[in-house]
Design an enzyme around this catalytic site. Structure first.
Site, PDB file in Angstrom:
ATOM      1  N   TYR A  19       0.842  -1.200   0.000  1.00 36.19           N
ATOM      2  CA  TYR A  19       0.000   0.000   0.000  1.00 36.19           C
ATOM      3  C   TYR A  19       0.883   1.259   0.000  1.00 36.19           C
ATOM      4  O   TYR A  19       0.663   2.187  -0.775  1.00 36.19           O
ATOM      5  CB  TYR A  19      -0.929  -0.018   1.225  1.00 36.19           C
ATOM      6  N   GLU A  41     -10.769   5.315   5.560  1.00 37.36           N
ATOM      7  CA  GLU A  41     -10.159   6.105   6.642  1.00 37.36           C
ATOM      8  C   GLU A  41     -11.154   6.297   7.789  1.00 37.36           C
ATOM      9  O   GLU A  41     -10.793   6.218   8.951  1.00 37.36           O
ATOM     10  CB  GLU A  41      -9.663   7.457   6.125  1.00 37.36           C
ATOM     11  N   TRP A  49      -4.623   0.748  10.804  1.00 40.37           N
ATOM     12  CA  TRP A  49      -4.749   0.776   9.346  1.00 40.37           C
ATOM     13  C   TRP A  49      -4.570  -0.641   8.791  1.00 40.37           C
ATOM     14  O   TRP A  49      -5.205  -1.017   7.815  1.00 40.37           O
ATOM     15  CB  TRP A  49      -3.736   1.755   8.746  1.00 40.37           C
TER      16      TRP A  49
END
Length: 190
Positions: A19, A41, A49
């Site tokens: 990512y 988010e 995350w």
């Protein structure tokens, strides 16, 4: 002792590294991607995350690959059904936020021509390139994320506090927050 280079947060898993290398801080002007990242988010609030990245494919399946129109038209029954989907975060407010955010995004598209034009207008369509020596120098929020957050809240978006929006602006490349030692920092690209 050899000095660490690059963004250390991304080194804890292969998925995070991928990512970081392929998406994080890369400028995006694609409304679908901008909408996806906004909701991911928001889903991360209070979580890591890594957790969200691990659930990303399930999110795409659950929310029609973040097609804004389809998400805006999710029925209450469909939203309730998603609360039983173990592949995503089953928080009622976070699930409902996808529909609410899609409806707000449609209004923004009507006003600005695209979600991209709206997001990028806050910086006059220019990237903000920070020059942080280490991740410890990076703020959790700043004046820009506070301004964007206030405006998005006024427009009806949910899970868009200034800390979430700071991460979002990094995710979609409005901010380049790669540390200076990272080969992917803009200043290291020739």
């Amino acid at each position: 002792m050899e000095e660490e280079t690059g963004c250390n947060w991304a080194k804890s898993s292969e998925r995070e590294q991928q990512y970081h290398d392929e998406e994080w801080c890369v400028p995006s002007y694609d409304d679908r991607y901008l909408f996806e990242m906004l909701n991911l988010e928001g889903a991360q609030a209070g979580l890591s995350w890594r957790t969200i990245l691990n659930k990303r494919e399930a999110y795409k399946r659950a929310f029609a690959h973040f097609d804004i129109e389809k998400c805006a038209n999710l029925s209450e029954e469909e939203l309730e059904e998603l609360r039983h989907d173990e592949g995503i975060i089953r928080n009622r407010l976070k699930i409902q936020a996808v529909k609410t955010n899609a409806q707000a995004a449609l209004k923004v598209q009507a006003e600005f021509g695209s979600l991209s034009s709206y997001i990028w207008h806050f910086t006059s369509h220019k990237r903000v390139i920070h020059q942080f020596e280490s991740e410890a120098d990076m703020p959790a929020q700043d004046e820009l994320s506070e301004r964007v957050s206030r405006d998005m809240k006024k427009r009806g978006f949910k899970f868009v506090g200034p800390v979430i929006i700071y991460s979002y602006l990094q995710a979609v490349g409005v901010l380049d927050d790669h540390v200076l030692s990272c080969p992917l920092h803009s200043l290291n690209q020739v």
